[in-house]
Write a protein that holds these residues in place. Structure first.
Motif, PDB file in Angstrom:
ATOM      1  N   GLU A   1       0.853  -0.825  -0.442  1.00 44.53           N
ATOM      2  CA  GLU A   1      -0.128  -0.088  -0.106  1.00 44.53           C
ATOM      3  C   GLU A   1       0.567   1.446  -0.267  1.00 44.53           C
ATOM      4  O   GLU A   1       0.670   2.680  -1.195  1.00 44.53           O
ATOM      5  N   GLN A   2       1.824   1.251   0.786  1.00 44.57           N
ATOM      6  CA  GLN A   2       3.141   2.294   0.320  1.00 44.57           C
ATOM      7  C   GLN A   2       3.396   2.285  -0.210  1.00 44.57           C
ATOM      8  O   GLN A   2       3.432   3.231  -0.661  1.00 44.57           O
ATOM      9  N   ALA A   3       4.428   0.922  -1.095  1.00 45.55           N
ATOM     10  CA  ALA A   3       4.362   1.986  -2.248  1.00 45.55           C
ATOM     11  C   ALA A   3       3.657   2.262  -3.032  1.00 45.55           C
ATOM     12  O   ALA A   3       4.324   2.969  -4.292  1.00 45.55           O
ATOM     13  N   GLY A   4       2.462   1.853  -3.325  1.00 40.66           N
ATOM     14  CA  GLY A   4       1.799   2.093  -4.539  1.00 40.66           C
ATOM     15  C   GLY A   4       1.263   3.823  -4.065  1.00 40.66           C
ATOM     16  O   GLY A   4       0.604   4.357  -5.482  1.00 40.66           O
ATOM     17  N   GLY A   5       0.772   4.222  -3.017  1.00 39.04           N
ATOM     18  CA  GLY A   5       0.701   5.531  -2.512  1.00 39.04           C
ATOM     19  C   GLY A   5       1.952   6.226  -3.395  1.00 39.04           C
ATOM     20  O   GLY A   5       0.900   7.770  -3.290  1.00 39.04           O
TER      21      GLY A   5
ATOM     22  N   SER B   1       5.326  -0.704 -15.696  1.00 40.92           N
ATOM     23  CA  SER B   1       5.709  -1.922 -15.111  1.00 40.92           C
ATOM     24  C   SER B   1       7.172  -1.766 -14.385  1.00 40.92           C
ATOM     25  O   SER B   1       7.422  -1.922 -13.246  1.00 40.92           O
ATOM     26  N   ARG B   2       7.674  -0.425 -14.703  1.00 36.10           N
ATOM     27  CA  ARG B   2       9.069  -0.478 -14.577  1.00 36.10           C
ATOM     28  C   ARG B   2       8.964   0.920 -13.156  1.00 36.10           C
ATOM     29  O   ARG B   2       9.184  -0.001 -12.338  1.00 36.10           O
ATOM     30  N   ASP B   3       8.155   1.310 -12.828  1.00 39.15           N
ATOM     31  CA  ASP B   3       7.996   2.392 -11.882  1.00 39.15           C
ATOM     32  C   ASP B   3       7.248   1.791 -10.974  1.00 39.15           C
ATOM     33  O   ASP B   3       8.081   1.267  -9.337  1.00 39.15           O
TER      34      ASP B   3
ATOM     35  N   GLY C   1       9.220   0.674  -7.645  1.00 39.82           N
ATOM     36  CA  GLY C   1       8.830   0.809  -6.024  1.00 39.82           C
ATOM     37  C   GLY C   1       8.907  -0.432  -4.927  1.00 39.82           C
ATOM     38  O   GLY C   1       9.046   0.143  -3.840  1.00 39.82           O
ATOM     39  N   LEU C   2       8.951  -1.527  -5.643  1.00 38.31           N
ATOM     40  CA  LEU C   2       8.195  -2.544  -4.987  1.00 38.31           C
ATOM     41  C   LEU C   2       9.674  -2.599  -4.656  1.00 38.31           C
ATOM     42  O   LEU C   2      10.206  -3.596  -3.741  1.00 38.31           O
ATOM     43  N   ALA C   3      10.856  -2.691  -4.877  1.00 42.43           N
ATOM     44  CA  ALA C   3      12.381  -2.716  -4.553  1.00 42.43           C
ATOM     45  C   ALA C   3      12.618  -2.874  -3.782  1.00 42.43           C
ATOM     46  O   ALA C   3      13.086  -1.718  -3.104  1.00 42.43           O
ATOM     47  N   ALA C   4      13.229  -3.882  -3.179  1.00 41.57           N
ATOM     48  CA  ALA C   4      14.460  -3.448  -1.856  1.00 41.57           C
ATOM     49  C   ALA C   4      15.564  -4.373  -2.222  1.00 41.57           C
ATOM     50  O   ALA C   4      16.101  -4.934  -2.998  1.00 41.57           O
ATOM     51  N   PRO C   5      16.299  -3.769  -0.597  1.00 41.50           N
ATOM     52  CA  PRO C   5      18.487  -4.238  -1.232  1.00 41.50           C
ATOM     53  C   PRO C   5      18.011  -6.164  -1.626  1.00 41.50           C
ATOM     54  O   PRO C   5      18.541  -6.774  -2.421  1.00 41.50           O
ATOM     55  N   GLU C   6      17.202  -6.691  -0.233  1.00 43.25           N
ATOM     56  CA  GLU C   6      17.177  -8.215  -0.821  1.00 43.25           C
ATOM     57  C   GLU C   6      16.146  -8.790  -1.187  1.00 43.25           C
ATOM     58  O   GLU C   6      15.826 -10.345  -1.339  1.00 43.25           O
TER      59      GLU C   6
ATOM     60  N   PRO D   1      10.975  -7.755  -6.073  1.00 45.24           N
ATOM     61  CA  PRO D   1      10.267  -9.015  -6.415  1.00 45.24           C
ATOM     62  C   PRO D   1       8.905  -8.872  -8.306  1.00 45.24           C
ATOM     63  O   PRO D   1       8.748  -9.977  -8.544  1.00 45.24           O
ATOM     64  N   LEU D   2       9.286  -7.679  -8.662  1.00 42.99           N
ATOM     65  CA  LEU D   2       8.503  -7.602 -10.075  1.00 42.99           C
ATOM     66  C   LEU D   2       9.847  -6.711 -10.900  1.00 42.99           C
ATOM     67  O   LEU D   2      10.687  -6.506 -10.360  1.00 42.99           O
ATOM     68  N   GLY D   3      10.169  -7.476 -12.438  1.00 46.27           N
ATOM     69  CA  GLY D   3      10.980  -6.333 -13.611  1.00 46.27           C
ATOM     70  C   GLY D   3       9.666  -6.166 -14.192  1.00 46.27           C
ATOM     71  O   GLY D   3       8.488  -6.502 -14.168  1.00 46.27           O
ATOM     72  N   PRO D   4      10.295  -4.916 -15.245  1.00 44.86           N
ATOM     73  CA  PRO D   4       9.507  -4.425 -15.699  1.00 44.86           C
ATOM     74  C   PRO D   4       8.802  -5.779 -17.233  1.00 44.86           C
ATOM     75  O   PRO D   4       9.463  -6.504 -17.228  1.00 44.86           O
ATOM     76  N   MET D   5       8.192  -4.835 -17.999  1.00 41.09           N
ATOM     77  CA  MET D   5       7.529  -6.123 -18.762  1.00 41.09           C
ATOM     78  C   MET D   5       7.471  -5.525 -20.240  1.00 41.09           C
ATOM     79  O   MET D   5       7.475  -3.928 -20.451  1.00 41.09           O
ATOM     80  N   ARG D   6       6.962  -5.723 -21.148  1.00 36.53           N
ATOM     81  CA  ARG D   6       7.171  -5.301 -22.604  1.00 36.53           C
ATOM     82  C   ARG D   6       5.999  -5.931 -23.215  1.00 36.53           C
ATOM     83  O   ARG D   6       5.796  -6.951 -23.113  1.00 36.53           O
ATOM     84  N   LEU D   7       5.143  -5.230 -24.084  1.00 33.99           N
ATOM     85  CA  LEU D   7       4.416  -5.699 -24.576  1.00 33.99           C
ATOM     86  C   LEU D   7       4.986  -5.867 -26.436  1.00 33.99           C
ATOM     87  O   LEU D   7       4.962  -4.647 -27.152  1.00 33.99           O
ATOM     88  N   THR D   8       4.340  -6.660 -27.000  1.00 34.82           N
ATOM     89  CA  THR D   8       3.963  -6.336 -28.126  1.00 34.82           C
ATOM     90  C   THR D   8       2.780  -6.874 -29.146  1.00 34.82           C
ATOM     91  O   THR D   8       2.276  -7.737 -28.455  1.00 34.82           O
TER      92      THR D   8
END
Length: 133
Positions: free
Chosen positions: A62-66, A101-103, A107-112, A115-122
């Motif tokens: 929630e905090q990251a999304g905010g 998706s990159r944003d 926003g979710l990444a932490a040093p340890e 959980p998610l990487g950027p996505m590419r759509l074709t």
């Protein structure tokens, strides 16, 4: 503090039979636009263990999304049961999906944990492809 909370939560997860489920949903319309949504849900055991460890696994999402412009946050809690947080946003085209998706990933990444990487759509006349981690 963010690192300590993540480590405390990971320790609590390892010590109990808790479950944290993640789901990414990408819905694409015929023009290449659509919605991107990430849902995390925690079972009752995880919520109890996290509370005992003074952690909030869904609160971190929630905090990251905010902090992300243009994202909607939806929280659902059932007393004595699972809780879930969904972050969702619309995108106009493949380039915007890659950006949002990159944003989200940043926003979710932490040093340890990342959980998610950027996505590419074709999108072409016959197929829609989605690539990402």
């Amino acid at each position: 503090m963010k690192r300590l909370t993540c480590l405390t939560l990971l320790t609590a997860l390892l010590l109990c039979g808790c479950q944290l489920d993640g789901k990414v949903n990408v819905a694409v319309d015929g023009n290449g636009g659509g919605t991107l949504a990430l849902t995390l849900s925690a079972d009752e055991e995880l919520r109890a263990a996290a509370t005992a460890a003074d952690a909030n696994p869904l609160g971190a999402l929630e905090q990251a999304g905010g902090q992300l412009a243009g994202w909607e946050i939806t929280r659902s809690d059932r007393p004595g049961g699972n809780g879930a947080v969904t972050l969702s946003t619309r995108f106009r085209d493949a380039d915007e999906l890659e950006r949002v998706s990159r944003d989200l990933a940043e926003g979710l990444a932490a040093p340890e944990l990342s959980p998610l990487g950027p996505m590419r759509l074709t999108v072409d006349d016959e197929t829609v492809g989605l690539d990402g981690t």
